[in-house]
Design a protein around this motif. Sequence first.
Motif, PDB file in Angstrom:
ATOM      1  N   GLU A  47       0.866  -1.112   0.042  1.00 27.07           N
ATOM      2  CA  GLU A  47      -0.029   0.049  -0.023  1.00 27.07           C
ATOM      3  C   GLU A  47       0.815   1.247   0.109  1.00 27.07           C
ATOM      4  N   LEU A  48       1.908   1.145   0.833  1.00 25.06           N
ATOM      5  CA  LEU A  48       2.974   2.369   0.911  1.00 25.06           C
ATOM      6  C   LEU A  48       3.501   2.658  -0.473  1.00 25.06           C
ATOM      7  N   LEU A  49       3.949   1.714  -1.125  1.00 27.83           N
ATOM      8  CA  LEU A  49       4.619   1.886  -2.596  1.00 27.83           C
ATOM      9  C   LEU A  49       3.522   2.165  -3.496  1.00 27.83           C
ATOM     10  N   ALA A  50       2.354   1.832  -3.434  1.00 29.74           N
ATOM     11  CA  ALA A  50       1.216   2.043  -4.339  1.00 29.74           C
ATOM     12  C   ALA A  50       0.689   3.549  -4.385  1.00 29.74           C
ATOM     13  N   ALA A  51       0.613   4.079  -2.898  1.00 23.71           N
ATOM     14  CA  ALA A  51       0.037   5.411  -2.755  1.00 23.71           C
ATOM     15  C   ALA A  51       0.611   6.031  -1.462  1.00 23.71           C
ATOM     16  N   PRO A  52       1.782   6.553  -1.613  1.00 30.35           N
ATOM     17  CA  PRO A  52       2.721   7.116  -0.604  1.00 30.35           C
ATOM     18  C   PRO A  52       1.846   8.186  -0.072  1.00 30.35           C
ATOM     19  N   LEU A  53       1.749   8.330   1.384  1.00 26.59           N
ATOM     20  CA  LEU A  53       1.092   9.432   1.966  1.00 26.59           C
ATOM     21  C   LEU A  53       1.690  10.600   2.349  1.00 26.59           C
ATOM     22  N   HIS A  54       3.142  10.356   2.689  1.00 29.82           N
ATOM     23  CA  HIS A  54       3.888  11.477   3.050  1.00 29.82           C
ATOM     24  C   HIS A  54       4.996  12.035   1.736  1.00 29.82           C
ATOM     25  N   PRO A  55       5.124  13.265   1.895  1.00 28.78           N
ATOM     26  CA  PRO A  55       5.859  13.695   0.523  1.00 28.78           C
ATOM     27  C   PRO A  55       7.125  13.147   0.550  1.00 28.78           C
ATOM     28  N   TYR A  56       7.654  13.004   2.144  1.00 23.03           N
ATOM     29  CA  TYR A  56       9.136  12.259   1.990  1.00 23.03           C
ATOM     30  C   TYR A  56       9.123  10.723   1.271  1.00 23.03           C
ATOM     31  N   THR A  57       8.271  10.252   1.720  1.00 20.67           N
ATOM     32  CA  THR A  57       7.995   8.909   0.991  1.00 20.67           C
ATOM     33  C   THR A  57       7.881   8.864  -0.633  1.00 20.67           C
ATOM     34  N   ARG A  58       6.870   9.773  -0.954  1.00 20.06           N
ATOM     35  CA  ARG A  58       6.819  10.114  -2.385  1.00 20.06           C
ATOM     36  C   ARG A  58       8.161  10.441  -3.121  1.00 20.06           C
ATOM     37  N   GLY A  59       8.974  11.365  -2.386  1.00 15.58           N
ATOM     38  CA  GLY A  59      10.109  11.615  -2.681  1.00 15.58           C
ATOM     39  C   GLY A  59      11.183  10.595  -2.948  1.00 15.58           C
ATOM     40  N   LEU A  60      11.019   9.948  -2.069  1.00 18.99           N
ATOM     41  CA  LEU A  60      12.066   8.704  -2.107  1.00 18.99           C
ATOM     42  C   LEU A  60      11.686   7.621  -3.526  1.00 18.99           C
ATOM     43  N   LEU A  61      10.509   7.653  -3.757  1.00 15.96           N
ATOM     44  CA  LEU A  61      10.028   7.027  -4.741  1.00 15.96           C
ATOM     45  C   LEU A  61      10.664   7.518  -6.057  1.00 15.96           C
ATOM     46  N   GLU A  62      10.104   8.766  -6.189  1.00 15.58           N
ATOM     47  CA  GLU A  62      10.465   9.383  -7.389  1.00 15.58           C
ATOM     48  C   GLU A  62      12.040   9.491  -7.511  1.00 15.58           C
ATOM     49  N   SER A  63      12.760   9.603  -6.712  1.00 15.16           N
ATOM     50  CA  SER A  63      14.057   9.848  -6.828  1.00 15.16           C
ATOM     51  C   SER A  63      14.814   8.357  -6.911  1.00 15.16           C
ATOM     52  N   SER A  64      14.267   7.189  -7.026  1.00 11.33           N
ATOM     53  CA  SER A  64      14.803   5.845  -7.181  1.00 11.33           C
ATOM     54  C   SER A  64      14.643   5.636  -8.466  1.00 11.33           C
ATOM     55  N   PRO A  65      15.613   5.043  -9.220  1.00 14.09           N
ATOM     56  CA  PRO A  65      15.725   4.478 -10.710  1.00 14.09           C
ATOM     57  C   PRO A  65      15.183   3.272 -10.917  1.00 14.09           C
ATOM     58  N   GLN A  66      14.134   2.996 -11.797  1.00 17.09           N
ATOM     59  CA  GLN A  66      13.369   1.782 -12.213  1.00 17.09           C
ATOM     60  C   GLN A  66      13.850   1.305 -13.451  1.00 17.09           C
ATOM     61  N   VAL A  67      14.130  -0.074 -13.631  1.00 16.11           N
ATOM     62  CA  VAL A  67      14.545  -0.527 -14.803  1.00 16.11           C
ATOM     63  C   VAL A  67      13.178  -1.212 -15.507  1.00 16.11           C
ATOM     64  N   SER A  68      13.136  -0.973 -16.868  1.00 16.28           N
ATOM     65  CA  SER A  68      11.995  -1.718 -17.492  1.00 16.28           C
ATOM     66  C   SER A  68      12.487  -1.991 -18.970  1.00 16.28           C
ATOM     67  N   PHE A  69      12.444  -3.473 -19.018  1.00 17.23           N
ATOM     68  CA  PHE A  69      12.847  -4.031 -20.420  1.00 17.23           C
ATOM     69  C   PHE A  69      11.692  -4.114 -21.207  1.00 17.23           C
ATOM     70  N   ASP A  70      10.623  -4.159 -21.111  1.00 23.21           N
ATOM     71  CA  ASP A  70       9.550  -4.492 -22.119  1.00 23.21           C
ATOM     72  C   ASP A  70       8.221  -3.618 -21.903  1.00 23.21           C
ATOM     73  N   GLY A  71       8.326  -2.761 -20.653  1.00 21.40           N
ATOM     74  CA  GLY A  71       7.220  -1.985 -20.227  1.00 21.40           C
ATOM     75  C   GLY A  71       7.399  -0.649 -20.838  1.00 21.40           C
ATOM     76  N   PRO A  72       6.736   0.320 -20.389  1.00 20.94           N
ATOM     77  CA  PRO A  72       6.798   1.638 -20.768  1.00 20.94           C
ATOM     78  C   PRO A  72       8.010   2.202 -20.263  1.00 20.94           C
ATOM     79  N   ARG A  73       8.366   3.148 -20.829  1.00 26.77           N
ATOM     80  CA  ARG A  73       9.898   3.628 -20.365  1.00 26.77           C
ATOM     81  C   ARG A  73       9.583   4.405 -18.998  1.00 26.77           C
ATOM     82  N   PRO A  74      10.579   4.052 -17.988  1.00 31.37           N
ATOM     83  CA  PRO A  74      10.411   4.905 -16.653  1.00 31.37           C
ATOM     84  C   PRO A  74      10.439   6.343 -16.674  1.00 31.37           C
ATOM     85  N   GLN A  75       9.792   7.014 -15.812  1.00 30.83           N
ATOM     86  CA  GLN A  75       9.553   8.461 -15.630  1.00 30.83           C
ATOM     87  C   GLN A  75      11.217   9.021 -15.386  1.00 30.83           C
ATOM     88  N   ALA A  76      11.412  10.157 -15.671  1.00 29.67           N
ATOM     89  CA  ALA A  76      12.578  10.620 -15.337  1.00 29.67           C
ATOM     90  C   ALA A  76      12.661  10.828 -13.765  1.00 29.67           C
TER      91      ALA A  76
END
Length: 324
Positions: free
Chosen positions: A241-270
């Motif tokens: 639940e936390l990863l799907a919809a973080p409630l705290h701005p800091y949690t959201r910031g950690l997720l948005e600043s973490s690189p994600q690898v995608s080989f066959d799906g849509p290109r990860p966001q910057a």
Amino acid sequence: MTENVLEIENLTVRLADARVRRPVLRRVSMEVAAGSCVALVGESGSGKSLTLRSALRMLPEGSDWSGDVRVTGKSLRSATERDIRELRRRTVSMIWQDPRDVVNPFHRVGDFLTEIVTRYHGLSQSKAKQKAIELLRASQMPRPEEIFEQYPSALSGGMLQRVVIAGALITDPVLLLCDEPTTALDVTSQAEVIAILKDLQRSRGLSMLFVTHDLELASAVADRTYVMYGGEVMEHRETEELLAAPLHPYTRGLLESSPQVSFDGPRPQALRPIPGVPLGLDDDPPGCLFAGRCDRRLAGLCDVAPIAMHTIGNDGVRCVRAEV
């Protein structure tokens, strides 16, 4: 009702250093239920490792602490030094970041694994050796009988971390503390060690408290995640639940600043790095500790007084926006 193996209640720790203005831990409360895995996530200096070590009462020398820490229902505040030694020998085990900091390079692997159970648990050398080899095998160590006789210098970092895992489990603990146990390893070894820990935790019914700076890694191991910043818990929820919809701005910031690898799906966001820098120990803002880096702060609310934890069912978030 599920029994809690570890309970931390309003833990506040101040260092014996006049230059440190704020507590290194403040109002930290968390629970680790029997058989569950809980992750502590946050940037370096957020208080994760110190919270972990509180379960062994390994707080900095001369520090002043309030609140309570209970392991299997027993308070560590009133525990004697003898009680703490027994806790470390039988109930709680630690896996550290770098395995080479743990083992003695002049002792064979077998000596490292069997010393504590022959000295304090009354096992004979032969039974201790048999148990150690079984644990090496459970840790997916190839040729465990040969490894038992070797010196640490002959092993790679990944193999040595498996030795440390076996050593942590040889006393049959109920609580396993993991202080970023994959940080010193290459990517392949990291994945192998995580898989081993998950398998051992589930097969043995262990409770585990896992420290990491990586939310994606937390998602691979933890049932519940606590997000820490500046020595405070900012948010705690079921990991999915936390990863799907973080409630705290800091949690959201950690997720948005973490690189994600995608080989066959849509290109990860910057990546969107969190602005500013983490708090120093001489920083003690009057309001929310994250307010100075938060793009959602509310003037007159976030920067005035300490923010209380807002409870939502079994979850919590330390943010005024949870109440407005």
